[in-house]
Design an enzyme around this catalytic site. Structure first.
Site, PDB file in Angstrom:
ATOM      1  N   TYR A  48       2.338  -8.179  15.778  1.00 52.66           N
ATOM      2  CA  TYR A  48       2.775  -7.049  14.946  1.00 52.66           C
ATOM      3  C   TYR A  48       3.310  -5.913  15.826  1.00 52.66           C
ATOM      4  O   TYR A  48       4.403  -5.383  15.590  1.00 52.66           O
ATOM      5  CB  TYR A  48       1.575  -6.582  14.118  1.00 52.66           C
ATOM      6  CG  TYR A  48       1.775  -5.330  13.306  1.00 52.66           C
ATOM      7  CD1 TYR A  48       2.587  -5.321  12.177  1.00 52.66           C
ATOM      8  CD2 TYR A  48       1.105  -4.143  13.643  1.00 52.66           C
ATOM      9  CE1 TYR A  48       2.744  -4.175  11.422  1.00 52.66           C
ATOM     10  CE2 TYR A  48       1.252  -3.001  12.893  1.00 52.66           C
ATOM     11  CZ  TYR A  48       2.074  -3.016  11.780  1.00 52.66           C
ATOM     12  OH  TYR A  48       2.224  -1.879  11.026  1.00 52.66           O
ATOM     13  N   GLN A  76       0.826  -1.214   0.000  1.00 50.20           N
ATOM     14  CA  GLN A  76       0.000   0.000   0.000  1.00 50.20           C
ATOM     15  C   GLN A  76       0.858   1.261   0.000  1.00 50.20           C
ATOM     16  O   GLN A  76       0.621   2.188  -0.785  1.00 50.20           O
ATOM     17  CB  GLN A  76      -0.921   0.013   1.233  1.00 50.20           C
ATOM     18  CG  GLN A  76      -1.929   1.156   1.196  1.00 50.20           C
ATOM     19  CD  GLN A  76      -2.567   1.461   2.547  1.00 50.20           C
ATOM     20  OE1 GLN A  76      -2.224   0.885   3.581  1.00 50.20           O
ATOM     21  NE2 GLN A  76      -3.533   2.366   2.530  1.00 50.20           N
ATOM     22  N   ASP A 108      10.301  -6.584  -3.996  1.00 50.36           N
ATOM     23  CA  ASP A 108       9.198  -7.187  -3.245  1.00 50.36           C
ATOM     24  C   ASP A 108       9.236  -8.691  -3.503  1.00 50.36           C
ATOM     25  O   ASP A 108       9.852  -9.144  -4.467  1.00 50.36           O
ATOM     26  CB  ASP A 108       7.845  -6.610  -3.710  1.00 50.36           C
ATOM     27  CG  ASP A 108       6.736  -6.760  -2.665  1.00 50.36           C
ATOM     28  OD1 ASP A 108       6.275  -5.735  -2.124  1.00 50.36           O
ATOM     29  OD2 ASP A 108       6.319  -7.912  -2.405  1.00 50.36           O
ATOM     30  N   ILE A 124      12.866 -10.660   1.827  1.00 49.73           N
ATOM     31  CA  ILE A 124      13.684  -9.945   2.802  1.00 49.73           C
ATOM     32  C   ILE A 124      14.376 -10.900   3.777  1.00 49.73           C
ATOM     33  O   ILE A 124      15.327 -10.520   4.472  1.00 49.73           O
ATOM     34  CB  ILE A 124      12.849  -8.851   3.523  1.00 49.73           C
ATOM     35  CG1 ILE A 124      13.756  -7.841   4.202  1.00 49.73           C
ATOM     36  CG2 ILE A 124      11.864  -9.459   4.506  1.00 49.73           C
ATOM     37  CD1 ILE A 124      14.768  -7.203   3.318  1.00 49.73           C
TER      38      ILE A 124
HETATM   39  P1  NAD Z   1       1.483  -3.964   2.708  1.00 47.05           P
HETATM   40  O1  NAD Z   1       1.038  -5.206   3.399  1.00 47.05           O
HETATM   41  O2  NAD Z   1       0.536  -3.284   1.806  1.00 47.05           O
HETATM   42  O3  NAD Z   1       2.829  -4.210   1.915  1.00 47.05           O
HETATM   43  C1  NAD Z   1       3.864  -4.986   2.446  1.00 47.05           C
HETATM   44  C2  NAD Z   1       4.637  -5.550   1.278  1.00 47.05           C
HETATM   45  O4  NAD Z   1       5.651  -6.403   1.819  1.00 47.05           O
HETATM   46  C3  NAD Z   1       3.786  -6.414   0.330  1.00 47.05           C
HETATM   47  O5  NAD Z   1       3.891  -5.944  -0.994  1.00 47.05           O
HETATM   48  C4  NAD Z   1       4.360  -7.813   0.472  1.00 47.05           C
HETATM   49  O6  NAD Z   1       4.383  -8.538  -0.749  1.00 47.05           O
HETATM   50  C5  NAD Z   1       5.768  -7.505   0.959  1.00 47.05           C
HETATM   51  N1  NAD Z   1       6.353  -8.635   1.680  1.00 47.05           N
HETATM   52  C6  NAD Z   1       5.784  -9.453   2.578  1.00 47.05           C
HETATM   53  N2  NAD Z   1       6.645 -10.386   2.970  1.00 47.05           N
HETATM   54  C7  NAD Z   1       7.815 -10.137   2.333  1.00 47.05           C
HETATM   55  C8  NAD Z   1       9.089 -10.744   2.332  1.00 47.05           C
HETATM   56  N3  NAD Z   1       9.348 -11.846   3.047  1.00 47.05           N
HETATM   57  N4  NAD Z   1      10.047 -10.212   1.560  1.00 47.05           N
HETATM   58  C9  NAD Z   1       9.811  -9.113   0.797  1.00 47.05           C
HETATM   59  N5  NAD Z   1       8.614  -8.501   0.746  1.00 47.05           N
HETATM   60  C10 NAD Z   1       7.627  -9.013   1.510  1.00 47.05           C
HETATM   61  O7  NAD Z   1       1.976  -2.957   3.861  1.00 47.05           O
HETATM   62  P2  NAD Z   1       2.018  -1.369   3.834  1.00 47.05           P
HETATM   63  O8  NAD Z   1       0.717  -0.892   4.335  1.00 47.05           O
HETATM   64  O9  NAD Z   1       2.533  -0.874   2.545  1.00 47.05           O
HETATM   65  O10 NAD Z   1       3.069  -1.121   5.000  1.00 47.05           O
HETATM   66  C11 NAD Z   1       4.439  -0.898   4.758  1.00 47.05           C
HETATM   67  C12 NAD Z   1       5.113  -0.712   6.099  1.00 47.05           C
HETATM   68  O11 NAD Z   1       4.500   0.370   6.803  1.00 47.05           O
HETATM   69  C13 NAD Z   1       5.025  -1.921   7.017  1.00 47.05           C
HETATM   70  O12 NAD Z   1       6.212  -2.042   7.748  1.00 47.05           O
HETATM   71  C14 NAD Z   1       3.898  -1.559   7.953  1.00 47.05           C
HETATM   72  O13 NAD Z   1       4.034  -2.189   9.186  1.00 47.05           O
HETATM   73  C15 NAD Z   1       4.060  -0.070   8.076  1.00 47.05           C
HETATM   74  N6  NAD Z   1       2.826   0.583   8.465  1.00 47.05           N
HETATM   75  C16 NAD Z   1       1.755   0.641   7.622  1.00 47.05           C
HETATM   76  C17 NAD Z   1       0.582   1.282   8.033  1.00 47.05           C
HETATM   77  C18 NAD Z   1      -0.621   1.360   7.132  1.00 47.05           C
HETATM   78  O14 NAD Z   1      -1.681   1.826   7.578  1.00 47.05           O
HETATM   79  N7  NAD Z   1      -0.531   0.952   5.875  1.00 47.05           N
HETATM   80  C19 NAD Z   1       0.515   1.855   9.306  1.00 47.05           C
HETATM   81  C20 NAD Z   1       1.609   1.736  10.159  1.00 47.05           C
HETATM   82  C21 NAD Z   1       2.772   1.137   9.718  1.00 47.05           C
HETATM   83  N1  SER Z   2      -2.543   0.238   9.647  1.00 44.65           N
HETATM   84  C1  SER Z   2      -1.756  -0.708  10.396  1.00 44.65           C
HETATM   85  C2  SER Z   2      -2.543  -1.909  10.765  1.00 44.65           C
HETATM   86  O1  SER Z   2      -3.731  -1.757  10.903  1.00 44.65           O
HETATM   87  C3  SER Z   2      -1.212  -0.038  11.632  1.00 44.65           C
HETATM   88  O2  SER Z   2       0.117  -0.293  11.722  1.00 44.65           O
HETATM   89  O3  SER Z   2      -1.976  -2.932  10.957  1.00 44.65           O
END
Ligand code: NAD
Ligand code: SER
Length: 312
Positions: A140, A14, A36, A52
């Site tokens: 998490y 995302q 990814d 990763i």
């Molecule tokens: P997401 O789930 O949309 O994307 C995560 C990506 O990581 C995916 O494309 C997935 O294919 C990839 N992935 C999973 N396992 C993997 C692996 N072993 N090796 C390589 N890639 C791998 O998450 P996001 O919402 O884009 O979040 C990105 C970061 O931001 C994360 O660390 C998340 O914890 C943090 N975060 C997101 C939010 C939110 O609301 N979206 C809020 C707080 C923190």
């Molecule tokens: N948007 C994230 C979740 O709901 C917060 O880190 O997991």
């Protein structure tokens, strides 16, 4: 930095989908390597498959592409993490270790996103302060607390420039969320446009901190651009955009889609949401490097509906 060369992990998620374009607009598309586990979605940017957990391939890509800065987004989010805690722990912690070790060896600057999920019991749920007890109830959240502390440790012991934000739930029209507790706040817009109805998996009055994608990306770039002496918090900065409940966002959507209907069927994510803050005090980010959000619930709703109506 003219010679900056960036690697993004989890770039098809995302945030990565949007951040990779923001970074390529800023530095040039030849300066950004997206990676990814899943195949490329940003077809116009250089892409390499990378698990990763594969430390040697990560280091090979860093050497091959002369990487200087790493945005480590690959992770398993809160709701998905509870379905398979051991896997979430492995990806979130071992993945981060691989990143920190590579950063130490190759002298990289690192961005590591943390989350409001680091908070749990024994903190004020309104305006939760920067420095508070961290007792999360999800795997998490536990992995993000550990990640914050390891980032600070690598900075202190090895001089690695690790920077971090505790993102609230992120809402954007460009990409879909990947398994979090705040995902409802994106899904609701898509369903409002397609079906004029949505069933929320959180109850009507469950308030959570949220931020619009544009603000989240701007905060990330501001933090990474700030002079090192301005970064006083080396665990992770609280940042905030807005706070609302499912009932309140439904009301905001009804201003644009008057016949939109919301219903409620809370599931296991309700308990996760109830363990998190309702709003966040981000005054240290404001003081240290000038953070200020632009979007509130009303302006975000207008922008989301405008964009999603065009693509519907
Ligand atoms: P997401 O789930 O949309 O994307 C995560 C990506 O990581 C995916 O494309 C997935 O294919 C990839 N992935 C999973 N396992 C993997 C692996 N072993 N090796 C390589 N890639 C791998 O998450 P996001 O919402 O884009 O979040 C990105 C970061 O931001 C994360 O660390 C998340 O914890 C943090 N975060 C997101 C939010 C939110 O609301 N979206 C809020 C707080 C923190
Ligand atoms: N948007 C994230 C979740 O709901 C917060 O880190 O997991």
């Amino acid at each position: 930095m003219a010679s900056e060369k960036i690697l993004i992990t989890g770039a098809n998620g995302q945030i990565g989908t949007v951040l990779s374009h923001a970074l390529s607009d800023k530095f040039g598309s030849d300066k950004v390597l997206t990676t990814d586990l899943r195949p490329a979605t940003n077809q116009c940017l250089p892409f390499e498959t990378l698990d990763i957990l594969d430390a040697s391939r990560l280091e090979h890509l860093i050497e091959q592409h002369k990487i200087t800065t790493l945005y480590h987004l690959a992770a398993i989010l809160s709701a998905k993490g509870e379905q398979d805690p051991a896997k979430a722990w492995q990806i979130n912690m071992d993945g981060l270790f691989n990143v920190l070790e590579a950063a130490r060896k190759f002298k990289l600057k690192v961005f590591f996103p943390s989350s409001i999920a680091v908070f749990g019991a024994h903190v004020p749920r309104q305006q939760t302060p920067q420095h508070a007890s961290l007792q999360p109830t999800t795997v998490y959240g536990i992995s993000k607390v550990g990640g914050e502390l390891w980032g600070a440790y690598y900075h202190e012991k090895f001089g690695v420039d690790v920077r971090s934000l505790r993102y609230p739930g992120i809402i954007g029209h460009e990409s879909l969320p990947g398994g979090g507790t705040t995902d409802y706040a994106v899904e609701i817009f898509h369903k409002a446009i397609s079906d004029k109805a949505y069933t929320s998996f959180l109850g009507p009055d469950t308030r959570l901190p949220m931020i619009y994608m544009q603000d989240a990306i701007r905060a990330t770039l501001m933090l990474m651009d700030a002079p090192a002496e301005k970064i006083k918090v080396r665990t992770s900065y609280n940042i905030s955009g807005m706070s609302f409940s499912p009932a309140e966002i439904a009301e905001a959507i009804q201003q644009h889609v008057p016949d939109f209907q919301i219903s409620f069927a809370p599931d296991f994510r309700q308990q996760i949401a109830e363990s998190w803050p309702e709003s966040i005090d981000d005054s240290e980010a404001r003081q240290d490097w000038g953070w200020e959000p632009v979007f509130d619930l009303e302006s975000m709703t207008r922008d989301m509906i405008q964009h999603l109506s065009i693509t519907a």
